[in-house]
Design an enzyme around this catalytic site. Structure first.
Site, PDB file in Angstrom:
ATOM      1  N   ASP A   1      -3.864   8.231   7.575  1.00 25.92           N
ATOM      2  CA  ASP A   1      -4.689   7.342   8.389  1.00 25.92           C
ATOM      3  C   ASP A   1      -3.773   6.685   9.422  1.00 25.92           C
ATOM      4  O   ASP A   1      -2.639   7.119   9.609  1.00 25.92           O
ATOM      5  CB  ASP A   1      -5.496   6.350   7.526  1.00 25.92           C
ATOM      6  CG  ASP A   1      -4.631   5.312   6.801  1.00 25.92           C
ATOM      7  OD1 ASP A   1      -3.427   5.186   7.139  1.00 25.92           O
ATOM      8  OD2 ASP A   1      -5.157   4.641   5.892  1.00 25.92           O
TER       9      ASP A   1
ATOM     10  N   HIS B   1      -0.759   5.028   7.228  1.00 27.79           N
ATOM     11  CA  HIS B   1      -0.164   5.556   5.996  1.00 27.79           C
ATOM     12  C   HIS B   1       0.118   7.046   6.075  1.00 27.79           C
ATOM     13  O   HIS B   1      -0.704   7.806   6.590  1.00 27.79           O
ATOM     14  CB  HIS B   1      -1.099   5.265   4.817  1.00 27.79           C
ATOM     15  CG  HIS B   1      -1.417   3.806   4.641  1.00 27.79           C
ATOM     16  ND1 HIS B   1      -2.565   3.236   5.143  1.00 27.79           N
ATOM     17  CD2 HIS B   1      -0.720   2.808   4.045  1.00 27.79           C
ATOM     18  CE1 HIS B   1      -2.560   1.932   4.851  1.00 27.79           C
ATOM     19  NE2 HIS B   1      -1.453   1.647   4.189  1.00 27.79           N
TER      20      HIS B   1
ATOM     21  N   SER C   1       0.807  -1.226   0.000  1.00 29.81           N
ATOM     22  CA  SER C   1       0.000   0.000   0.000  1.00 29.81           C
ATOM     23  C   SER C   1       0.839   1.274   0.000  1.00 29.81           C
ATOM     24  O   SER C   1       0.332   2.347  -0.323  1.00 29.81           O
ATOM     25  CB  SER C   1      -0.939   0.025   1.211  1.00 29.81           C
ATOM     26  OG  SER C   1      -0.195  -0.010   2.414  1.00 29.81           O
TER      27      SER C   1
END
Ligand SMILES: *[C@@H]1O[C@H](CO)[C@@H](O)[C@H](O)[C@H]1NC(C)=O
Ligand SMILES: *[C@@H]1O[C@H](CO)[C@@H](O)[C@H](O)[C@H]1NC(C)=O
Length: 349
Positions: free
Chosen positions: A324, A327, A34
């Site tokens: 978040d 991240h 990610s």
């Protein structure tokens, strides 16, 4: 004779300069998790998604794309910094075709890792399958540009490789299986072997310029701090130490691969130290918060738990080191990318 020699030398030097300036990177090709996935998970059945608000609120057009961020990711910013496109499309996105992918393509999948068992946790694309997609891409590129031109792009392209965090946090420290097989040092060595195999695999397929990104200060990710109740949500020292130890081994691997594989130019990209600076001295960089993320309460929200109706979500993500609970924000990605372009990646510009 001497008089004749001087212009020749001059000419040779000039030609060398021209050759060097032409040796620019023609494409950016991305493998990983990610930290670099630009939306492949939108097209596979997994819960590891972020193609909904508030993700993407600061992306060009304000659209969620599947990037785990309010805006762009490091590969987008690095591509732009290299004079290529400002965003790197996801390979599985039917909105893009081979003419787009010829200058930049992303095979990464949020939730993936070097270890097959890590991708299995959220049913995402394992690294071996990212390589299968890359092989398919090679065939499409050859059909589109011809063999010779395609091979040139594939060997001159910059390969950005960024994963490893999920192997430790989502797999080793969360599930019992790997922990019963390996001590954490043994698991680091296992992951290093898998990283070596991966580099050798794409080298055999023609890749030559690579950047292997180390893991971040994993113990300072807001989600990990949330669980550190005994120490008032400080960074988890143990996870940071594992990250440093692993990065050291990865650096050793990079040196070894450069010695062993002719024509290979792989660099170690250190995101750990710059990120730790942002986390420990956020004010210096214009941030106001580095302990929690912007989305929701900032303590645990990520993926589908980060929802657009949370009244707690921050107003200005630029004030947050983390977007978040897991991240970085786009502003952080920009600082890290600029740093990498000036350091480990400088030789590819
Ligand atoms: C790719 O898509 C663009 C516009 O969407 C189109 O103009 C172009 O012909 C397509 N190229 C290929 C090789 O399919
Ligand atoms: C991961 O899975 C692929 C596909 O099944 C397999 O070829 C590969 O050997 C596996 N890797 C490891 C280290 O088990």
């Amino acid at each position: 004779m001497a008089n004749l020699l001087i212009p020749w030398l001059f000419l040779v030097q000039t030609l060398t300069l021209v050759a060097k300036s032409r040796a620019k990177v023609p494409a950016v090709i991305v493998f990983g998790d990610s930290s670099v996935d630009s939306g492949n998970n939108n097209f596979i059945p997994t819960i590891a998604r972020s193609n909904f608000a508030p993700y993407g609120q600061d992306f060009p057009g304000g659209q969620p794309t599947g990037r785990f961020c309010n805006g762009r990711l490091p590969p987008d910013l690095i591509s732009e910094g290299l004079g290529l496109k400002p965003t790197i499309p996801a390979y599985l996105d039917p909105m893009y075709n081979i003419s787009d992918f010829a200058v930049g393509v992303c095979f990464a999948s949020a939730g993936s890792g070097y270890d097959n068992a890590t991708a299995a946790v959220a049913d995402v694309i394992p690294l071996w399958k990212e390589v299968e997609y890359y092989k398919e891409y090679q065939m499409r590129l050859k059909a589109y540009l011809g063999d010779e031109k395609a091979k040139e792009i594939l060997s001159e392209a910059l390969y950005l490789i960024s994963l490893g965090t999920n192997d430790f946090l989502e797999n080793y420290y969360t599930l019992p299986n790997r922990r019963s097989q390996f001590t954490v040092k043994q698991y680091q060595d296992f992951i290093i072997r898998l990283a070596a195999d991966f580099v050798k695999k794409i080298y055999a397929l023609g890749a030559r310029k690579m950047s292997l990104t180390g893991v971040p200060p994993m113990g300072c990710l807001p989600l990990e701090r949330t669980t550190n109740i005994m120490e008032d949500h400080a960074c988890m020292e143990e996870y940071n130490n594992v990250a440093l130890e692993f990065n050291g081994k990865l650096q050793g691997l990079v040196a070894k691969l450069n010695r062993e594989l002719p024509g290979l130019d792989v660099v170690f990209a250190d995101a750990y130290n710059i990120l730790l600076q942002l986390i420990t001295r956020p004010y210096v960089y214009g941030f106001e918060e580095s302990g929690i993320g912007c989305c929701g309460t900032g303590r645990f929200e990520m993926g589908f738990i980060c929802d657009p109706y949370s009244p707690f979500t921050c107003q200005d993500a630029d004030k947050y080191v983390f977007w978040d609970a897991f991240h970085p924000s786009e502003k952080t990605n920009r600082i890290v990318s600029d740093h990498l372009l000036k350091t480990s990646l400088a030789k590819f510009i």
